[in-house]
Scaffold this motif. Structure first.
Motif, mmCIF file in Angstrom:
data_model
loop_
_atom_site.group_PDB
_atom_site.id
_atom_site.type_symbol
_atom_site.label_atom_id
_atom_site.label_comp_id
_atom_site.label_asym_id
_atom_site.label_seq_id
_atom_site.Cartn_x
_atom_site.Cartn_y
_atom_site.Cartn_z
ATOM 1 N N ARG A 187 40.506 36.671 50.360
ATOM 2 C CA ARG A 187 40.639 35.467 50.113
ATOM 3 C C ARG A 187 39.381 34.682 49.787
ATOM 4 N N LEU A 190 39.272 35.375 45.884
ATOM 5 C CA LEU A 190 40.061 34.643 45.048
ATOM 6 C C LEU A 190 40.018 33.089 45.240
ATOM 7 N N GLY A 246 41.354 41.469 45.242
ATOM 8 C CA GLY A 246 42.650 41.016 44.843
ATOM 9 C C GLY A 246 43.140 41.802 43.471
ATOM 10 N N GLN A 250 46.679 38.586 40.965
ATOM 11 C CA GLN A 250 46.025 37.725 41.872
ATOM 12 C C GLN A 250 45.018 36.818 41.323
ATOM 13 N N ARG A 251 44.133 37.673 40.855
ATOM 14 C CA ARG A 251 42.860 36.795 40.076
ATOM 15 C C ARG A 251 43.231 35.796 39.299
#
Length: 272
Positions: A187, A190, A246, A250-251
């Motif tokens: 988290r 990201l 991630g 996701q990135r």
């Protein structure tokens, strides 16, 4: 990128070629508890055990006498990108009733002493929350870009903006304390990717710094350092529960979210 006419930040220290440091590890104590430093090693495919071996107590950041600013293209590029981050986050913090305190960005070669301990270039670019400084070895960064097939000036700017994103998190108290779970580390990373995207959006809206292909370079760099891709590059299996940054998807999604929203609020972590 269109940075030729932009100002250059005064918050860059050039310690390249200083010598005197040959070996050593990141000393983790307080602050982020090594989250940023260790996971950046993972980001660039470095074994954290190598970095942490021999770690001792964190000492003060190394202070050296500064001469005139270096005029090589790499140093000037860094100063201009850092200036762009300052010109974005200063008014962004003002919008939420806060004052932005810019980080110092340290250029080094080989190894450097920081408020988090001594680091070698193999850790990759990193942010030390204890001294609130960003550290980059330009030669190693260029080699990493070649290795990860993430070329381009905006790809390099994304790396700087990501590390400054950690500074933004630090100022806002969003880095957390002590060692964190892998999910919590993901988290954090990201959100820094999202903040890099928000920076690009705001800088583009204010000063039109982007050229054709720049966004693709940034997205390519974000994808290249996804945990799944790095694990495949290392010849191992993809183990999602071990992710600390991630996946590539996701990135990229985080960077796109910041790019679309262009604000601190757009990058606020989801509740729960």
């Amino acid at each position: 990128m269109r940075l030729g006419g932009g100002r250059e930040s005064n918050n860059v220290q050039d310690r390249r070629g200083g010598g005197g440091i040959r070996r050593g590890g990141i000393a983790v104590g307080g602050g982020l508890g090594g989250v940023v430093l260790v996971v950046l090693a993972l980001l660039f495919g470095v074994d954290p055990a190598v970095i942490l071996s021999g770690a001792g107590g964190a000492g003060p950041a190394q202070v050296q006498t500064e001469g005139p600013p270096a005029q090589d293209p790499g140093a000037r590029f860094v100063r201009r990108v850092l200036a762009e981050t300052e010109d974005v986050w200063t008014p962004a913090f003002r919008e939420i009733g806060r004052t932005y305190e810019p980080p110092i960005l340290v250029l080094f070669s080989g190894a450097v002493r920081t408020g988090c301990g001594t680091a070698e270039a193999t850790v990759g670019p990193f942010y030390c929350p204890q001294d609130r400084q960003v550290y980059i070895d330009l030669e190693f960064l260029a080699a990493l870009q070649r290795q990860l097939n993430a070329p381009g000036d905006f790809a390099a700017a994304y790396v700087i903006a990501h590390e400054v994103g950690h500074h933004v998190q630090n100022l806002l108290g969003a880095l957390g304390q002590g060692r964190q779970s892998n999910a919590a580390q993901v988290r954090v990373e990201l959100q820094a990717d999202c903040l890099a995207g928000a920076w690009a959006r705001r800088a583009q809206d204010a000063r039109a710094i982007l050229e054709e292909g720049d966004i693709e370079e940034g997205l390519g760099a974000a994808a290249a350092v996804g945990d799944d891709r790095l694990q495949r590059r290392g010849g191992g299996q993809v183990v999602p529960e071990s992710f600390t940054h991630g996946s590539a998807a996701q990135r990229v999604a985080a960077f796109r979210r910041g790019l679309a929203g262009g604000s601190l609020q757009a990058c606020a972590p989801a509740a729960g």
